[in-house]
Design an enzyme around this catalytic site. Sequence first.
Site, PDB file in Angstrom:
ATOM      1  N   HIS A  53      -2.359  -8.539  13.422  1.00  0.00           N
ATOM      2  CA  HIS A  53      -0.648  -9.108  13.056  1.00  0.00           C
ATOM      3  C   HIS A  53      -0.401  -9.127  11.781  1.00  0.00           C
ATOM      4  CE1 HIS A  53      -3.267 -11.808  13.327  1.00  0.00           C
ATOM      5  NE2 HIS A  53      -2.283 -12.854  12.776  1.00  0.00           N
TER       6      HIS A  53
ATOM      7  N   HIS B  19       0.375 -11.846   9.796  1.00  0.00           N
ATOM      8  CA  HIS B  19      -0.649 -13.234   9.006  1.00  0.00           C
ATOM      9  C   HIS B  19      -1.648 -12.998   8.146  1.00  0.00           C
ATOM     10  CE1 HIS B  19       0.508 -16.079  12.560  1.00  0.00           C
ATOM     11  NE2 HIS B  19       1.845 -15.959  12.057  1.00  0.00           N
TER      12      HIS B  19
ATOM     13  N   ASP C 159      -3.549 -14.496   6.949  1.00  0.00           N
ATOM     14  CA  ASP C 159      -5.152 -14.694   6.499  1.00  0.00           C
ATOM     15  C   ASP C 159      -5.511 -12.881   7.344  1.00  0.00           C
ATOM     16  OD1 ASP C 159      -4.480 -15.246   9.226  1.00  0.00           O
ATOM     17  OD2 ASP C 159      -6.615 -15.938   9.921  1.00  0.00           O
ATOM     18  N   HIS C 160      -4.754 -12.008   7.987  1.00  0.00           N
ATOM     19  CA  HIS C 160      -5.324 -10.848   8.674  1.00  0.00           C
ATOM     20  C   HIS C 160      -4.979 -10.137   7.232  1.00  0.00           C
ATOM     21  CE1 HIS C 160      -7.093 -12.179  12.217  1.00  0.00           C
ATOM     22  NE2 HIS C 160      -5.941 -13.261  12.532  1.00  0.00           N
TER      23      HIS C 160
ATOM     24  N   HIS D 222       1.602 -13.864  20.545  1.00  0.00           N
ATOM     25  CA  HIS D 222       1.138 -15.237  19.555  1.00  0.00           C
ATOM     26  C   HIS D 222       1.791 -15.637  19.023  1.00  0.00           C
ATOM     27  CE1 HIS D 222      -1.871 -16.805  16.539  1.00  0.00           C
ATOM     28  NE2 HIS D 222      -1.352 -15.459  15.331  1.00  0.00           N
TER      29      HIS D 222
ATOM     30  N   ASP E 227      -4.585 -12.059  17.078  1.00  0.00           N
ATOM     31  CA  ASP E 227      -4.657 -13.643  17.530  1.00  0.00           C
ATOM     32  C   ASP E 227      -4.037 -13.258  19.040  1.00  0.00           C
ATOM     33  OD1 ASP E 227      -6.169 -13.487  15.120  1.00  0.00           O
ATOM     34  OD2 ASP E 227      -4.539 -15.246  13.768  1.00  0.00           O
TER      35      ASP E 227
ATOM     36  N   HIS F 232     -13.580 -15.299  14.862  1.00  0.00           N
ATOM     37  CA  HIS F 232     -12.468 -16.248  14.355  1.00  0.00           C
ATOM     38  C   HIS F 232     -12.599 -17.652  15.023  1.00  0.00           C
ATOM     39  CE1 HIS F 232      -7.811 -16.560  14.045  1.00  0.00           C
ATOM     40  NE2 HIS F 232      -8.119 -15.710  13.186  1.00  0.00           N
TER      41      HIS F 232
END
Length: 319
Positions: A62, A64, A66-67, A139, A210, A268
């Site tokens: 996805h 976000h 942090d990914h 999510h 997530d 995670h």
Amino acid sequence: MQITFLGTSSGVPTRSRNVSSVALRLPQRAELWLFDCGEGTQHQVLRSDLKVSQLTRIFVTHMHGDHIFGLMGLLASCGLAGNMEHVDIYGPPDLEEYLKACRRYSQTHFSYPVKVHTVSPGVIYEDAEYTVSCELLKHRVPAFGYRVTEKDRTGHFDVEKAAALGIPSGPLYGKLKRGEQVTLPDGKQVNGADFCGPTLIGRKLVYCTDTVFCDSAIALAQDADVLIHEATFAHQDAELAYQRLHSTSTMAAQVALAAQVQQLIITHLSPRYAPGNSIEPKDLLLEARSIFPNTEMAADFLTVNIPRRESALVPVGKS
């Protein structure tokens, strides 16, 4: 098949855990596949035994940060190194536009082909050895879980048995190895299955993050050899998990139990559970094991071999 964890923290990096990224090494074809690419992933690769020159596919769950914040830096560095043949990237609808903007404003030119594939539930990649499929998880933004399925292979071919029957080596052996029925030069018919050992069942790896607990994660993980599942929160913080649409350690274990997987690896983790705090990572591991005993906790640079189903998983340690 070998997994190396390059980042196991949620949201932000810590001293001991970088943000999300998992590498899948396929030694028999000298390929490296990456799942998510948080900031600093290329540094983690350099600190590992992985070879970035073998990178061929990246699967993004996805959008976000942090990914994905490490994706552009990794791709740019690979281009400057000049040893990349091509990279295929799979992910949500906005991923291609994001990379186009990064390239435009940073004036970055890739010296190798980069193709972005927008995914939707179902099969997203297939070749002679592997199938990759995905499902939509639950999510705050569209997020996908991925399943890598290795195709079954014909068992060991008994060359001595074939030779004893006077079957000449060459093209006939190839047909017998594939389990085909073959007519010999003398007119006799033989069945390839009679010369092959038990079928080698393909291995299955599933990556879910997530997401809060959901049925689609269970469906995706069904009968997997290894399920990598986020466990951002401890069980006592379940309300936070529901608010932020993340999983607790016990939710991850419930997915593993319902899907009847062989091994669960949780990752995670929220930085709030750093060692020395009232709740530590080992506590989340104990919570998960109370529901699904065959659970391990990921750590940066943990490397795990996924063997054939006949033998147990083999943790290699830190690469």
